[in-house]
Write a protein that holds these residues in place. Structure first.
Motif, PDB file in Angstrom:
ATOM      1  N   SER A  65      10.097   6.638 -14.866  1.00  0.00           N
ATOM      2  CA  SER A  65       9.999   5.553 -13.877  1.00  0.00           C
ATOM      3  C   SER A  65      11.407   5.020 -13.629  1.00  0.00           C
ATOM      4  O   SER A  65      12.335   5.310 -14.396  1.00  0.00           O
ATOM      5  N   GLY A  67      12.073   1.783 -13.776  1.00  0.00           N
ATOM      6  CA  GLY A  67      12.270   0.747 -14.798  1.00  0.00           C
ATOM      7  C   GLY A  67      12.828   1.371 -16.071  1.00  0.00           C
ATOM      8  O   GLY A  67      13.731   0.826 -16.713  1.00  0.00           O
ATOM      9  N   THR A  91      14.221 -10.640  -7.393  1.00  0.00           N
ATOM     10  CA  THR A  91      13.953  -9.231  -7.624  1.00  0.00           C
ATOM     11  C   THR A  91      12.553  -9.146  -8.194  1.00  0.00           C
ATOM     12  O   THR A  91      11.848 -10.154  -8.258  1.00  0.00           O
ATOM     13  N   VAL A  95      12.893  -5.391 -13.311  1.00  0.00           N
ATOM     14  CA  VAL A  95      14.349  -5.500 -13.439  1.00  0.00           C
ATOM     15  C   VAL A  95      14.725  -6.390 -14.642  1.00  0.00           C
ATOM     16  O   VAL A  95      15.393  -5.912 -15.570  1.00  0.00           O
ATOM     17  N   SER A 135      20.259  -5.642  -7.894  1.00  0.00           N
ATOM     18  CA  SER A 135      19.037  -5.137  -7.293  1.00  0.00           C
ATOM     19  C   SER A 135      19.162  -5.230  -5.775  1.00  0.00           C
ATOM     20  O   SER A 135      19.361  -6.314  -5.249  1.00  0.00           O
ATOM     21  N   ASP A 161      20.395  -1.109  -8.914  1.00  0.00           N
ATOM     22  CA  ASP A 161      18.952  -0.850  -8.837  1.00  0.00           C
ATOM     23  C   ASP A 161      18.639  -0.534  -7.377  1.00  0.00           C
ATOM     24  O   ASP A 161      18.548  -1.431  -6.542  1.00  0.00           O
ATOM     25  N   HIS A 164      14.680   0.154  -3.846  1.00  0.00           N
ATOM     26  CA  HIS A 164      14.277  -0.076  -2.457  1.00  0.00           C
ATOM     27  C   HIS A 164      15.340   0.375  -1.454  1.00  0.00           C
ATOM     28  O   HIS A 164      15.238   0.048  -0.278  1.00  0.00           O
ATOM     29  N   GLN A 187       8.093   5.813  -7.358  1.00  0.00           N
ATOM     30  CA  GLN A 187       6.733   5.260  -7.432  1.00  0.00           C
ATOM     31  C   GLN A 187       6.163   5.267  -6.015  1.00  0.00           C
ATOM     32  O   GLN A 187       6.915   5.183  -5.039  1.00  0.00           O
TER      33      GLN A 187
HETATM   34  C1  LIG Z   1      13.303  -4.022  -7.185  1.00  0.00           C
HETATM   35  C2  LIG Z   1      12.682  -3.035  -8.125  1.00  0.00           C
HETATM   36  N1  LIG Z   1      13.440  -2.460  -9.055  1.00  0.00           N
HETATM   37  C3  LIG Z   1      12.942  -1.568  -9.931  1.00  0.00           C
HETATM   38  C4  LIG Z   1      11.620  -1.211  -9.904  1.00  0.00           C
HETATM   39  C5  LIG Z   1      11.101  -0.263 -10.913  1.00  0.00           C
HETATM   40  O1  LIG Z   1      10.540   0.853 -10.363  1.00  0.00           O
HETATM   41  P1  LIG Z   1       9.383   1.654 -11.121  1.00  0.00           P
HETATM   42  O2  LIG Z   1       8.084   1.093 -10.669  1.00  0.00           O
HETATM   43  O3  LIG Z   1       9.615   3.072 -10.683  1.00  0.00           O
HETATM   44  O4  LIG Z   1       9.611   1.481 -12.588  1.00  0.00           O
HETATM   45  C6  LIG Z   1      10.773  -1.775  -8.940  1.00  0.00           C
HETATM   46  C7  LIG Z   1       9.360  -1.407  -8.863  1.00  0.00           C
HETATM   47  O5  LIG Z   1       8.583  -1.867  -8.072  1.00  0.00           O
HETATM   48  C8  LIG Z   1      11.311  -2.717  -8.036  1.00  0.00           C
HETATM   49  O6  LIG Z   1      10.544  -3.292  -7.109  1.00  0.00           O
END
Ligand SMILES: Cc1ncc(COP(=O)(O)O)c(C=O)c1O
Length: 394
Positions: A65, A67, A91, A95, A135, A161, A164, A187
């Motif tokens: 993922s 995260g 965010t 994060v 982010s 990050d 998006h 995701q």
């Molecule tokens: C701003 C932001 N950073 C990081 C992530 C982490 O992504 P993941 O869901 O792939 O762990 C998300 C997930 O929605 C997110 O919205």
């Protein structure tokens, strides 16, 4: 009264090539990334090479993922328990969660009128930390030239990050190419869809070596293609733990099939975003966040503010939109729900943050997904319904 009937959560089907390659992988039984042969490195290693080439980065690691990728990126960049990591207050929960996972402490930074990290507050707090996890929340890019200057001035390591902002640019440089290391999400509701997944990129050989071992390489790191010479990784093999979080071949193969279509899809999102903003820009009670000329964003979602409305009125506005088929997320709700948890609900951090500018913006901020299953007429209808409801509440 006009009604919108389509689902905001419906994704487009994956390309046929993705479906066929997924079936092939399942037939082969080779789902684990290291189940490769000398003549076939497997889809995960190939995805890493192809994504590194797309991004213009030297190295890439595919993870379970984004995260998780952020967590590994921070560890590999040297974040230690107790370290302070600067981070946007606006965010989403993964994060600060990734920072917490490292045992580090997020120092939240205020939000600008463009919904990016506030550069004045960042500079005011910059001497308290060695790391910035920036982010690009909802695809809004801060002034990356100024971010680079602040990071240099205060010797801060930048981690981006880009969950998006895949496919976005600041000037002539891709989002994700400013930091020491950057992470992307695959995701389902991001710009590539493998259900779950993360991609980490960097040009730093030592950082990727550590990240590969942290991700759980079982001493098979020589099977990575978007990686430095294995001798670079051997140096860290015994001193770096295995925190298993690899991507598997099934997800990697469906991502490989989507990568050639990514830029076309980014342009399709931007067409839809343009239709919606054209209508919303004319609504007096609606304020669209500032966008810098240098920012070449991907409009896969839209955010707007209704600064004249109270929290109660905002809730009524969102609910009236919902009753006409428009699903908006409201960042001002007292209780976190859906995808909208905000900084004052991250109680596990044990901090109380005073962030008046962020609070003020979130209290009147709504967020809407733009699905590629919507055509341009759908987008016009969505915007017109929002406009009608907003005008009635304004
Ligand atoms: C701003 C932001 N950073 C990081 C992530 C982490 O992504 P993941 O869901 O792939 O762990 C998300 C997930 O929605 C997110 O919205």
């Amino acid at each position: 009264m006009r009604q919108f009937e389509k689902s905001f959560l419906q994704q487009e089907a994956l390309p046929e090539a993705a479906i066929e390659s997924a079936v092939e992988i399942m037939r082969s039984g080779r789902l684990h990334r290291y189940d490769a042969t000398p003549d076939n490195p497997g889809p995960t290693a190939l995805l890493e090479s192809e994504f590194a080439a797309y991004q213009g980065s030297s190295y890439c690691l595919a993870c379970a993922s984004c995260g998780y990728a952020l967590y590994v990126a921070m560890l590999a960049a040297g974040v230690k328990p107790g370290d302070v990591v600067l981070c946007n207050a606006f965010t989403l929960a993964p994060v600060p969660g990734a920072i917490n996972n490292c045992g580090a402490i997020p120092l939240l930074v205020e939000t600008s009128s463009g919904l990016t990290i506030d550069l004045y507050d960042l500079e005011a707090k910059a001497d308290q930390a060695d790391f910035l996890l920036l982010s690009h929340m909802r695809g809004h890019l801060a002034d990356m030239d100024q971010i680079a200057t602040i990071c240099q001035r205060y010797k801060i390591t930048l981690i981006e990050d880009c969950a998006h902002s895949l496919g976005a640019w600041w000037g002539d440089q891709r989002s994700g190419n400013f930091g020491e290391v950057s992470c992307f999400s695959t995701q389902s509701y991001k710009h590539l869809n493998s259900g779950e997944g993360g991609l980490l990129v960097t040009d730093n050989p030592e950082l990727i070596a550590k990240a590969i071992i942290l991700s759980g390489s079982y001493m098979l790191y020589d099977r990575h293609l978007a990686a430095p010479d294995p001798s670079e990784m051997t140096r860290f093999a015994k001193t770096t733990p295995n925190y298993s979080g690899r991507m598997d071949n099934l997800r990697a193969t469906v991502l490989r099939a989507q990568l050639p279509e990514l830029d076309t899809n980014c342009a399709r999102w931007n067409q839809r975003y343009a239709v919606i903003t054209e209508v919303l820009a004319k609504v007096p009670v609606i304020e669209l966040p500032d966008r810098n000329q240098q920012e070449r964003f991907v409009g896969s979602s839209i955010q707007f503010l209704l600064p004249g409305l109270t929290q109660l009125q905002m809730t009524a506005f969102v609910s009236d939109c919902a009753s006409r088929g428009i699903q908006l997320k409201y960042f001002g709700s007292e209780e976190p729900h859906g995808y909208t948890s905000r900084y004052d609900s991250w109680e596990y951090l044990g901090q109380s943050y005073i962030l008046p500018a962020t609070q003020q913006r979130l209290n009147c901020l709504v967020d809407m997904r733009i699905s590629l299953t919507f055509n341009l007429d759908d987008c016009r209808l969505i915007a017109e319904i929002i406009s009608e409801v907003a005008t009635a509440h304004g």
